[in-house]
Design a protein around this motif. Structure first.
Motif, short mmCIF file in Angstrom:
data_model
loop_
_atom_site.label_atom_id
_atom_site.label_comp_id
_atom_site.label_asym_id
_atom_site.label_seq_id
_atom_site.Cartn_x
_atom_site.Cartn_y
_atom_site.Cartn_z
N GLU A 14 39.75 50.49 23.80
CA GLU A 14 40.43 51.24 23.26
C GLU A 14 40.38 51.86 21.69
O GLU A 14 40.03 50.77 21.34
CB GLU A 14 41.73 51.07 22.63
CG GLU A 14 42.61 51.32 24.52
CD GLU A 14 42.98 52.06 25.31
OE1 GLU A 14 41.96 53.19 24.61
OE2 GLU A 14 42.93 52.78 26.15
N PRO A 15 39.18 52.96 21.56
CA PRO A 15 38.97 52.90 19.93
C PRO A 15 39.67 52.90 18.81
O PRO A 15 38.61 51.96 17.82
CB PRO A 15 38.51 54.80 19.94
CG PRO A 15 38.90 55.46 21.78
CD PRO A 15 39.81 54.06 21.82
N HIS A 16 41.19 52.89 18.78
CA HIS A 16 41.46 52.34 18.63
C HIS A 16 41.90 50.93 17.36
O HIS A 16 42.03 50.39 16.85
CB HIS A 16 42.77 53.32 17.61
CG HIS A 16 44.50 52.55 18.89
ND1 HIS A 16 43.81 53.04 20.77
CD2 HIS A 16 45.33 52.00 18.96
CE1 HIS A 16 44.51 52.66 21.07
NE2 HIS A 16 45.48 51.62 20.41
N HIS A 17 41.16 50.31 18.62
CA HIS A 17 41.28 48.37 18.62
C HIS A 17 39.88 48.08 18.18
O HIS A 17 39.80 46.79 18.47
CB HIS A 17 41.77 47.68 19.96
CG HIS A 17 43.11 48.29 20.66
ND1 HIS A 17 43.14 47.99 22.48
CD2 HIS A 17 44.07 47.95 19.07
CE1 HIS A 17 44.85 47.56 21.79
NE2 HIS A 17 44.97 48.28 20.46
N GLY A 32 45.76 33.76 24.39
CA GLY A 32 44.39 34.30 24.04
C GLY A 32 45.15 34.10 22.32
O GLY A 32 46.45 34.34 22.10
N THR A 33 44.16 33.11 21.52
CA THR A 33 44.50 33.31 19.92
C THR A 33 44.26 34.28 19.02
O THR A 33 44.62 34.67 18.44
CB THR A 33 43.99 31.84 19.57
OG1 THR A 33 42.24 32.01 19.82
CG2 THR A 33 43.87 30.47 19.98
N GLY A 34 43.55 34.61 19.69
CA GLY A 34 43.13 36.32 19.09
C GLY A 34 41.61 35.27 17.96
O GLY A 34 41.14 36.46 16.91
N THR A 82 44.52 39.78 19.42
CA THR A 82 44.51 40.08 20.89
C THR A 82 45.37 40.69 21.56
O THR A 82 46.44 41.34 20.77
CB THR A 82 44.58 38.50 20.78
OG1 THR A 82 44.43 38.37 22.38
CG2 THR A 82 46.07 37.88 20.57
N THR A 83 44.65 41.02 22.55
CA THR A 83 45.48 42.02 23.30
C THR A 83 46.05 41.15 24.92
O THR A 83 46.66 41.49 25.48
CB THR A 83 45.32 43.09 24.09
OG1 THR A 83 43.54 43.31 24.71
CG2 THR A 83 44.50 44.02 23.10
N LYS A 84 45.84 39.84 24.42
CA LYS A 84 46.48 38.83 26.21
C LYS A 84 47.37 38.09 26.12
O LYS A 84 48.14 38.74 24.74
CB LYS A 84 44.96 38.00 25.42
CG LYS A 84 43.71 37.68 25.96
CD LYS A 84 43.42 36.45 26.44
CE LYS A 84 41.34 37.04 26.36
NZ LYS A 84 40.56 36.13 26.34
N PRO A 85 48.07 38.00 26.67
CA PRO A 85 49.41 38.20 26.99
C PRO A 85 49.58 36.82 25.58
O PRO A 85 48.94 36.39 25.87
CB PRO A 85 49.94 37.38 28.11
CG PRO A 85 48.92 38.42 28.95
CD PRO A 85 48.31 38.79 28.41
N ILE A 86 51.48 36.32 25.67
CA ILE A 86 51.48 35.65 24.89
C ILE A 86 51.17 34.22 25.08
O ILE A 86 51.45 33.45 26.63
CB ILE A 86 53.34 35.58 24.52
CG1 ILE A 86 53.42 36.96 23.24
CG2 ILE A 86 52.82 34.49 23.15
CD1 ILE A 86 54.71 37.01 22.86
#
Ligand SMILES: Nc1ncnc2c1ncn2[C@@H]1O[C@H](COP(=O)(O)OP(=O)(O)OP(=O)(O)O)[C@@H](O)[C@H]1O
Ligand SMILES: [Mg+2]
Length: 361
Positions: free
Chosen positions: A302-305, A322-324, A315-319
């Motif tokens: 997404e552009p805002h990400h 991913g550590t981000g 991170t957009t991965k579920p808790i």
């Protein structure tokens, strides 16, 4: 004054106005064009105008932007009806480009506002300047975050090693039937998770020693990373396309660069998900640089990400998934080798990450 002299003067003035790179136009209060410079004409042709200079009888927004109505935040009317120059910033003229627009009230020979409400409009493209500022702000932010994260991670590392070592020691001696055995396992697991995060943070903050680097072939490193990822690609029904011509020699640490590519490929696999897709890798060598692009047909960003993806812990991965830290660590590695990492992404279509490093030989 003789007519030839006046003609020469006029020619000189027009040459001067045409030499200015920014589009300039004189219009009346109803937006009708009286005169333009070359830059305005060039831009208008790009926007779809048919003739080079004959814009008389046309309105600026029709010619310059290809609109049927005045631009939303236009202040030309305010300038035309007053004595004050107006200035505003607009993103609505052309796709993704930011312009600073100034409307200067045209004065007559007595230094008073022109009775016809004529206005000179000056367009200045700020896009590149803004991008440069954002890039500088981004690298400043990451440098500060790196220092902070490195300090914290360093402090946490020793007590964490203690927690892990002692819990493992006690676990070894404890009977697995003991009511505290599973609690202790939980402590061990949690400490291991923290260790991964702390190591990631240290990786992000660490400045490598010069002796750790040598001439390496970037394309070869990428190929061996792809071999590592092959089972995961097959499992996710992902086709691989590879175009790595010749050798991409850079001065770097091959382990670190392998880590960067593994991060990019893992992200691409994750972005494609379960439904299958394509990952393509492409290498290019110019006189001064080696470029490697990892492209995927995944969900896109997404552009805002886009501005945040290199931040540690974004991170957009579920808790728990991913550590981000993958991209922030990759970014700091590439920066150490005086390189850069660029991303282009379209939500729903996919992303392309390009690593650019100075050419080694
Ligand atoms: N190829 C890609 N396609 C779509 N989104 C991506 C891609 N690469 C990165 N991202 C986005 O950037 C975020 C940050 O990526 P990063 O690699 O830093 O962390 P992560 O992948 O979430 O976690 P980790 O790398 O620790 O497993 C991702 O969560 C995702 O939202
Ligand atoms: Mg990642």
């Amino acid at each position: 004054m003789n007519i030839e002299f006046v003609e020469e003067l006029k020619r000189q003035w027009m040459a001067m106005i045409d030499a200015i790179d920014d589009p300039l136009v004189i219009i009346d209060k109803n937006y009708y064009i009286l005169r333009t410079n070359w830059a305005f004409a060039r831009n208008s042709i790009r926007a779809g105008a048919s003739s080079i200079r004959d814009f008389r009888g046309k309105r600026c927004y029709e010619i310059f932007v290809g609109r049927d109505t005045p631009c939303e935040h236009c202040r030309v009317r305010d300038a035309a009806s007053g004595t004050i120059n107006e200035q505003w910033v607009s993103r609505e003229l052309f796709n993704d480009r930011e312009y600073e627009i100034r409307a200067h009230v045209l004065m007559n020979e007595h230094g008073l506002p022109d009775a016809n409400g004529h206005v000179v409009v000056h367009y200045r493209d700020l896009t590149e300047q803004k991008m440069l500022q954002e890039r500088l702000a981004q690298s400043d932010k990451l440098a500060a975050l790196g220092k902070l994260a490195g300090g914290v991670a360093h402090e946490i590392n020793s007590p964490l090693a203690g927690i892990l070592a002692f819990s493992q020691m006690v676990l070894k001696e404890m009977d697995s039937e003991d009511p505290h055995f599973s609690d202790l396992r939980e402590i061990e697991d949690a400490a291991k998770k923290c260790k991964v995060i702390v190591e990631g943070l240290l990786g992000f903050a660490r400045q490598e020693r010069v002796s750790d680097v040598c001439e390496v072939n970037l394309f070869e490193i990428l190929e061996s990373t792809l071999r590592l990822a092959a089972p995961l690609l097959r499992k996710n029904r992902i086709d691989l396309e590879s175009n790595l011509p010749g050798r991409g020699i850079v001065i770097a640490n091959s382990g670190k660069m392998g880590q960067v590519f593994l991060n990019l490929i893992t992200n691409a696999i994750h972005a494609i998900g379960q439904s299958g897709g394509v990952i393509s890798v492409e290498g290019e060598t110019t006189d001064t640089e080696v470029l490697v692009t990892v492209r995927d047909t995944g969900v896109g960003i997404e552009p805002h990400h886009l501005k945040k993806i290199f931040d540690p812990f974004f991170t957009t991965k579920p808790i728990g998934e991913g550590t981000g830290l993958g991209l922030s660590v990759s970014y700091s590695i590439i920066k150490q080798y005086d390189g850069s990492i660029r991303v282009v992404s379209t939500p729903g279509l996919g992303s392309a990450f390009t690593v650019v490093l100075p050419r080694g030989s």
